[in-house]
Design an enzyme around this catalytic site. Structure first.
Site, mmCIF file in Angstrom:
data_model
loop_
_atom_site.group_PDB
_atom_site.id
_atom_site.type_symbol
_atom_site.label_atom_id
_atom_site.label_comp_id
_atom_site.label_asym_id
_atom_site.label_seq_id
_atom_site.Cartn_x
_atom_site.Cartn_y
_atom_site.Cartn_z
ATOM 1 N N GLY A 167 0.837 -1.200 0.000
ATOM 2 C CA GLY A 167 0.000 0.000 0.000
ATOM 3 C C GLY A 167 0.871 1.247 0.000
ATOM 4 O O GLY A 167 2.098 1.173 -0.108
ATOM 5 N N ALA A 168 0.241 2.406 0.126
ATOM 6 C CA ALA A 168 0.986 3.675 0.163
ATOM 7 C C ALA A 168 0.184 4.698 0.940
ATOM 8 O O ALA A 168 -1.039 4.574 1.073
ATOM 9 C CB ALA A 168 1.222 4.177 -1.254
ATOM 10 N N GLU A 186 9.455 -2.891 4.703
ATOM 11 C CA GLU A 186 8.767 -2.756 3.402
ATOM 12 C C GLU A 186 9.782 -2.420 2.305
ATOM 13 O O GLU A 186 9.729 -2.952 1.208
ATOM 14 C CB GLU A 186 7.708 -1.655 3.474
ATOM 15 N N LYS A 193 -5.238 9.161 -2.401
ATOM 16 C CA LYS A 193 -3.794 9.201 -2.163
ATOM 17 C C LYS A 193 -2.986 9.555 -3.407
ATOM 18 O O LYS A 193 -1.775 9.699 -3.328
ATOM 19 C CB LYS A 193 -3.348 7.835 -1.646
HETATM 20 C C1 5RP Z 1 2.683 0.962 6.510
HETATM 21 C C2 5RP Z 1 2.520 1.477 5.138
HETATM 22 C C3 5RP Z 1 1.222 1.255 4.477
HETATM 23 O O1 5RP Z 1 1.406 0.607 3.263
HETATM 24 C C4 5RP Z 1 0.572 2.587 4.265
HETATM 25 O O2 5RP Z 1 0.505 3.257 5.513
HETATM 26 C C5 5RP Z 1 -0.831 2.441 3.683
HETATM 27 O O3 5RP Z 1 -1.681 1.869 4.618
HETATM 28 P P1 5RP Z 1 -3.231 1.711 4.368
HETATM 29 O O4 5RP Z 1 -3.405 0.694 3.297
HETATM 30 O O5 5RP Z 1 -3.776 1.261 5.699
HETATM 31 O O6 5RP Z 1 -3.773 3.074 3.994
HETATM 32 O O7 5RP Z 1 3.417 2.056 4.546
HETATM 33 O O8 5RP Z 1 3.835 1.441 7.106
#
Ligand code: 5RP
Length: 240
Positions: free
Chosen positions: A89-90, A110, A128
């Protein structure tokens, strides 16, 4: 924002990313966060349906638990230092596929997994996808640091124009401790005009383990839209 359309966007992006990129006999890096939960469920369904043989490499304690709970084969970088792909994810992604990660506190593992993969795929909801890093994710760039370096680093980061805040634990008094036993500083640099330069500047500071800036690392992104469709962003010619 309607939380249902955000969840649908995350789910649809995850489903398409898995459908288009998973095949038999792959070693896959599994990211962290709430969007990745949909990926792991989808992986489990496809593997069960097709009797595929895959191995999942986690990027965090959360990812490890998800893999185990869904009954997927778990591996490590010790066994598989080269991965076919990683899906993660990001917190923010620009259309040139630069990313801020680490909102969930798992950025270092990651990044290690992502760098070990031949292909990095990002999944996110439409909110995002911005035109400049720091526009949507205003909490600051997550930077994992060695605890002893906290105060010296806050001062150095201030000199670089960043306002650093020590991330606090949620159900714990005091700082959040990462899976690696470190602290996280969320460093607000405003909108980031040169993410590559900032990433390099952060990386060389003593006491910094790494930052959540993932620059020139992503091959493809699946962006779940508000209407349930999925937009695909890809970088031609990079790590195909
Ligand atoms: C965790 C991350 C996640 O990938 C990022 O925060 C996105 O999270 P989500 O899918 O809950 O929005 O980098 O450290």
């Amino acid at each position: 924002m309607n939380p249902e359309s955000v969840e649908r966007a995350k789910r649809e992006a995850a489903k398409l990313a898995v459908k288009e990129n998973l095949r038999d006999n792959v070693i896959i890096g599994v990211g962290s966060g709430s969007t990745i939960i949909y990926v792991v469920r989808e992986l489990a369904a496809l593997v069960a349906k097709n009797s595929w043989n895959i191995t999942c490499i986690p990027t965090s304690y959360q990812a490890k638990k998800l893999i185990i709970d869904e009954g997927l084969p778990l591996g490590s970088l010790d066994q598989f230092p080269v991965l076919d792909l990683a899906i993660d994810g990001a917190d923010e992604i620009t259309s040139d596929l630069n990313v801020i990660k680490g909102g969930g506190g798992c950025l270092v593992q990651e990044k290690i997994v992502a760098e070990s993969a031949k292909k990095l795929i990002i999944i996110a909801d439409w909110q995002k996808n911005s035109s400049q890093l720091g526009e949507y994710w205003v909490q600051g760039v997550p930077v994992e640091i060695i605890p002893e370096a906290h105060i010296p680093l806050v001062q150095k980061l201030e000199k670089m124009g960043g306002k650093a805040k020590l991330r606090q634990g949620l159900a714990k008094i005091g700082p959040l401790i990462t899976d690696n036993g470190n602290f996280i500083l969320d460093v607000d640099f405003g909108k980031i005009s040169d993410p590559e330069k900032l990433s390099s500047q952060l990386k060389v500071l003593t006491g910094v383990v790494d930052s959540g800036l993932f620059i020139n690392m992503v091959n493809k992104a699946y962006i779940g839209e508000k209407n349930g469709l999925v937009k695909i962003l890809s970088k031609q010619g990079y790590k195909s």
